[in-house]
Design a protein around this motif. Structure first.
Motif, PDB file in Angstrom:
ATOM      1  N   GLU A  85       0.550  -1.128  -0.060  1.00  0.00           N
ATOM      2  CA  GLU A  85       0.148   0.044  -0.405  1.00  0.00           C
ATOM      3  C   GLU A  85       1.110   1.410   0.255  1.00  0.00           C
ATOM      4  O   GLU A  85       0.250   2.033  -0.265  1.00  0.00           O
ATOM      5  CB  GLU A  85      -0.877  -0.350   1.057  1.00  0.00           C
ATOM      6  CG  GLU A  85      -2.151  -0.970   1.054  1.00  0.00           C
ATOM      7  CD  GLU A  85      -1.297  -2.561   1.272  1.00  0.00           C
ATOM      8  OE1 GLU A  85      -0.266  -2.906   1.658  1.00  0.00           O
ATOM      9  OE2 GLU A  85      -2.444  -3.274   1.182  1.00  0.00           O
TER      10      GLU A  85
ATOM     11  N   TYR B 121       3.013   1.782  -1.851  1.00  0.00           N
ATOM     12  CA  TYR B 121       3.300   2.555  -2.785  1.00  0.00           C
ATOM     13  C   TYR B 121       2.599   3.457  -3.860  1.00  0.00           C
ATOM     14  O   TYR B 121       2.766   3.872  -4.213  1.00  0.00           O
ATOM     15  CB  TYR B 121       3.549   1.394  -4.343  1.00  0.00           C
ATOM     16  CG  TYR B 121       5.189  -0.216  -4.273  1.00  0.00           C
ATOM     17  CD1 TYR B 121       6.426   0.413  -4.455  1.00  0.00           C
ATOM     18  CD2 TYR B 121       5.227  -1.028  -3.150  1.00  0.00           C
ATOM     19  CE1 TYR B 121       7.402  -0.286  -4.452  1.00  0.00           C
ATOM     20  CE2 TYR B 121       5.960  -1.410  -2.599  1.00  0.00           C
ATOM     21  CZ  TYR B 121       7.360  -0.766  -3.821  1.00  0.00           C
ATOM     22  OH  TYR B 121       8.550  -1.618  -3.081  1.00  0.00           O
ATOM     23  N   ARG B 122       1.083   3.429  -2.992  1.00  0.00           N
ATOM     24  CA  ARG B 122       0.489   4.519  -3.588  1.00  0.00           C
ATOM     25  C   ARG B 122       0.903   5.874  -3.822  1.00  0.00           C
ATOM     26  O   ARG B 122       0.328   6.540  -4.364  1.00  0.00           O
ATOM     27  CB  ARG B 122      -1.300   4.220  -2.484  1.00  0.00           C
ATOM     28  CG  ARG B 122      -2.121   3.662  -2.296  1.00  0.00           C
ATOM     29  CD  ARG B 122      -2.592   2.840  -1.700  1.00  0.00           C
ATOM     30  NE  ARG B 122      -3.511   1.556  -1.434  1.00  0.00           N
ATOM     31  CZ  ARG B 122      -4.761   1.550  -2.077  1.00  0.00           C
ATOM     32  NH1 ARG B 122      -5.078   2.254  -3.095  1.00  0.00           N
ATOM     33  NH2 ARG B 122      -5.266  -0.040  -2.186  1.00  0.00           N
TER      34      ARG B 122
ATOM     35  N   ILE C 204       1.387   7.782  -6.630  1.00  0.00           N
ATOM     36  CA  ILE C 204       0.885   7.940  -7.833  1.00  0.00           C
ATOM     37  C   ILE C 204      -0.303   9.421  -7.686  1.00  0.00           C
ATOM     38  O   ILE C 204      -0.535   9.172  -5.872  1.00  0.00           O
ATOM     39  CB  ILE C 204      -0.502   6.376  -7.295  1.00  0.00           C
ATOM     40  CG1 ILE C 204       0.030   5.233  -7.636  1.00  0.00           C
ATOM     41  CG2 ILE C 204      -2.024   7.427  -8.801  1.00  0.00           C
ATOM     42  CD1 ILE C 204      -1.115   4.295  -8.235  1.00  0.00           C
TER      43      ILE C 204
ATOM     44  N   PHE D  16       2.348  -1.936 -10.767  1.00  0.00           N
ATOM     45  CA  PHE D  16       1.237  -1.283  -9.955  1.00  0.00           C
ATOM     46  C   PHE D  16      -0.199  -2.047 -10.097  1.00  0.00           C
ATOM     47  O   PHE D  16      -0.769  -2.379  -9.229  1.00  0.00           O
ATOM     48  CB  PHE D  16       0.403   0.391 -10.559  1.00  0.00           C
ATOM     49  CG  PHE D  16       1.515   1.398  -9.609  1.00  0.00           C
ATOM     50  CD1 PHE D  16       2.298   1.639  -8.558  1.00  0.00           C
ATOM     51  CD2 PHE D  16       1.062   3.054 -10.202  1.00  0.00           C
ATOM     52  CE1 PHE D  16       3.246   2.015  -8.476  1.00  0.00           C
ATOM     53  CE2 PHE D  16       2.422   3.433  -9.591  1.00  0.00           C
ATOM     54  CZ  PHE D  16       3.597   3.271  -8.851  1.00  0.00           C
TER      55      PHE D  16
ATOM     56  N   LEU E 272      -3.141  -2.278  -7.590  1.00  0.00           N
ATOM     57  CA  LEU E 272      -3.055  -0.874  -6.918  1.00  0.00           C
ATOM     58  C   LEU E 272      -3.709   0.028  -7.536  1.00  0.00           C
ATOM     59  O   LEU E 272      -4.495   0.736  -7.388  1.00  0.00           O
ATOM     60  CB  LEU E 272      -1.311  -0.122  -6.458  1.00  0.00           C
ATOM     61  CG  LEU E 272      -0.348  -0.647  -5.522  1.00  0.00           C
ATOM     62  CD1 LEU E 272       0.078  -0.129  -5.398  1.00  0.00           C
ATOM     63  CD2 LEU E 272      -1.256  -0.756  -4.567  1.00  0.00           C
ATOM     64  N   VAL E 273      -3.690  -0.418  -8.992  1.00  0.00           N
ATOM     65  CA  VAL E 273      -4.756   0.250  -9.794  1.00  0.00           C
ATOM     66  C   VAL E 273      -5.042  -1.205 -10.719  1.00  0.00           C
ATOM     67  O   VAL E 273      -4.849  -2.571 -10.499  1.00  0.00           O
ATOM     68  CB  VAL E 273      -4.197   0.457 -11.169  1.00  0.00           C
ATOM     69  CG1 VAL E 273      -3.794   2.031 -10.412  1.00  0.00           C
ATOM     70  CG2 VAL E 273      -2.836  -0.066 -11.773  1.00  0.00           C
TER      71      VAL E 273
ATOM     72  N   VAL F  35      -7.316   3.671  -9.236  1.00  0.00           N
ATOM     73  CA  VAL F  35      -6.902   3.121  -8.299  1.00  0.00           C
ATOM     74  C   VAL F  35      -7.453   2.242  -7.541  1.00  0.00           C
ATOM     75  O   VAL F  35      -8.984   2.531  -7.219  1.00  0.00           O
ATOM     76  CB  VAL F  35      -6.382   4.529  -7.250  1.00  0.00           C
ATOM     77  CG1 VAL F  35      -5.484   3.670  -5.889  1.00  0.00           C
ATOM     78  CG2 VAL F  35      -5.086   5.621  -7.911  1.00  0.00           C
ATOM     79  N   CYS F  36      -6.851   0.928  -6.822  1.00  0.00           N
ATOM     80  CA  CYS F  36      -8.069   0.522  -6.295  1.00  0.00           C
ATOM     81  C   CYS F  36      -8.143   1.305  -4.486  1.00  0.00           C
ATOM     82  O   CYS F  36      -7.146   1.398  -3.884  1.00  0.00           O
ATOM     83  CB  CYS F  36      -7.726  -1.176  -6.251  1.00  0.00           C
ATOM     84  SG  CYS F  36      -6.907  -1.984  -7.962  1.00  0.00           S
ATOM     85  N   GLU F  37      -9.522   0.402  -3.747  1.00  0.00           N
ATOM     86  CA  GLU F  37      -9.858   0.593  -2.779  1.00  0.00           C
ATOM     87  C   GLU F  37      -9.190  -0.086  -1.854  1.00  0.00           C
ATOM     88  O   GLU F  37      -9.233  -1.659  -2.595  1.00  0.00           O
ATOM     89  CB  GLU F  37     -10.842   0.915  -2.989  1.00  0.00           C
ATOM     90  CG  GLU F  37     -11.732   2.159  -3.229  1.00  0.00           C
ATOM     91  CD  GLU F  37     -11.306   3.590  -2.979  1.00  0.00           C
ATOM     92  OE1 GLU F  37     -10.595   3.670  -1.919  1.00  0.00           O
ATOM     93  OE2 GLU F  37     -10.861   5.041  -3.937  1.00  0.00           O
TER      94      GLU F  37
END
Length: 244
Positions: free
Chosen positions: A186, A188-189, A192, A222, A227-228, A242-244
């Protein structure tokens, strides 16, 4: 981050050992040696045989590997280390770089210039891609060190000015500027930009101010790390969210 300890590592490696033996005469490059002494001043924990390999640092059951390039060479070590120990990969990134050109015959400095390029965490994507299958492992940590440094090159290249294909002699740290630490997927968000919601790779490149090939590598990572997600297409380009 402890700039005082980093300065002490520079003093030890650059102004003591390197002056005694000569920069470049030791088997270990200066940047790697300074970073290692910054992370662990006690040399008893350096170059420790472990699981058939040698860890840069091994202390209190944890491994630290310093890699200035070529992350692909770490794969075999990671296969051995990660199931057994926490592993931190430390990647030094030039924050500000001065390039020094040296005459190959006399050893004298010919010129010195400050590179217009500024250090960015996005520079790491090409290396992270080489170990992307390990990035989600719970025992793996990534740490970026942003360092002002001088890079010495020998004027022995093949072009008319001898610069293309020239030998990179050494990189000498001058100061620690900043650090970034990734403990879990997480984290690495933060790579973005927050203003992006539904976006293409070109949108990402523009927002992050990076070349398109770097952005393509980033989105590959990602997406692999979930993450996406791809939610459609815009022309020939995937649209990401972007994934929740």
């Amino acid at each position: 981050m402890d700039r005082k300890v980093f300065d002490q590592a520079i003093e030890k490696i650059v102004y003591q050992e390197r002056e005694r033996y000569g920069i470049g005469t030791l088997s270990e490059k200066t940047l790697h040696a300074v970073v290692k002494n910054y992370l662990e001043p006690n040399e008893d924990y350096h170059e420790v045989p472990l699981e058939g390999y040698v860890a840069d640092i091994f202390r209190d059951g944890a491994v630290v590997e310093i890699q200035t390039a070529n992350f692909n060479v770490l794969r075999r070590k990671l296969d051995k280390f990660l199931p057994l120990y926490p592993v931190t990969i430390v990647y030094p990134i030039p924050a500000t770089k001065w390039v020094i050109w040296v005459d190959p015959e006399t050893g004298e400095e010919v010129s010195r210039r400050k590179s217009p390029k500024k250090g960015s965490p996005y520079q790491a994507f090409k290396e992270l891609y080489k170990i992307k299958q390990y990035l989600s492992h719970p025992n793996l940590r990534i740490r970026f060190l942003f360092i002002d440094l001088e890079e010495t090159k020998i004027l022995d290249g093949w072009s008319y000015d001898k610069k293309r294909g020239a030998t990179k002699y050494d990189r000498v740290p001058k100061a620690l500027v900043d650090e970034m630490y990734f403990e879990r997927v997480e984290d690495y968000r933060m790579m973005i930009p927050a203003e992006l919601s539904e976006f293409t790779t070109k949108d990402y490149a523009k927002s992050a101010k990076i070349p398109l090939p770097h952005a393509q590598t980033a989105m590959n990572i990602f997406h692999y790390l979930k993450l996406v997600e791809r939610i459609g297409k815009k022309g020939n380009s995937y649209v990401y969210e972007v994934c929740e």
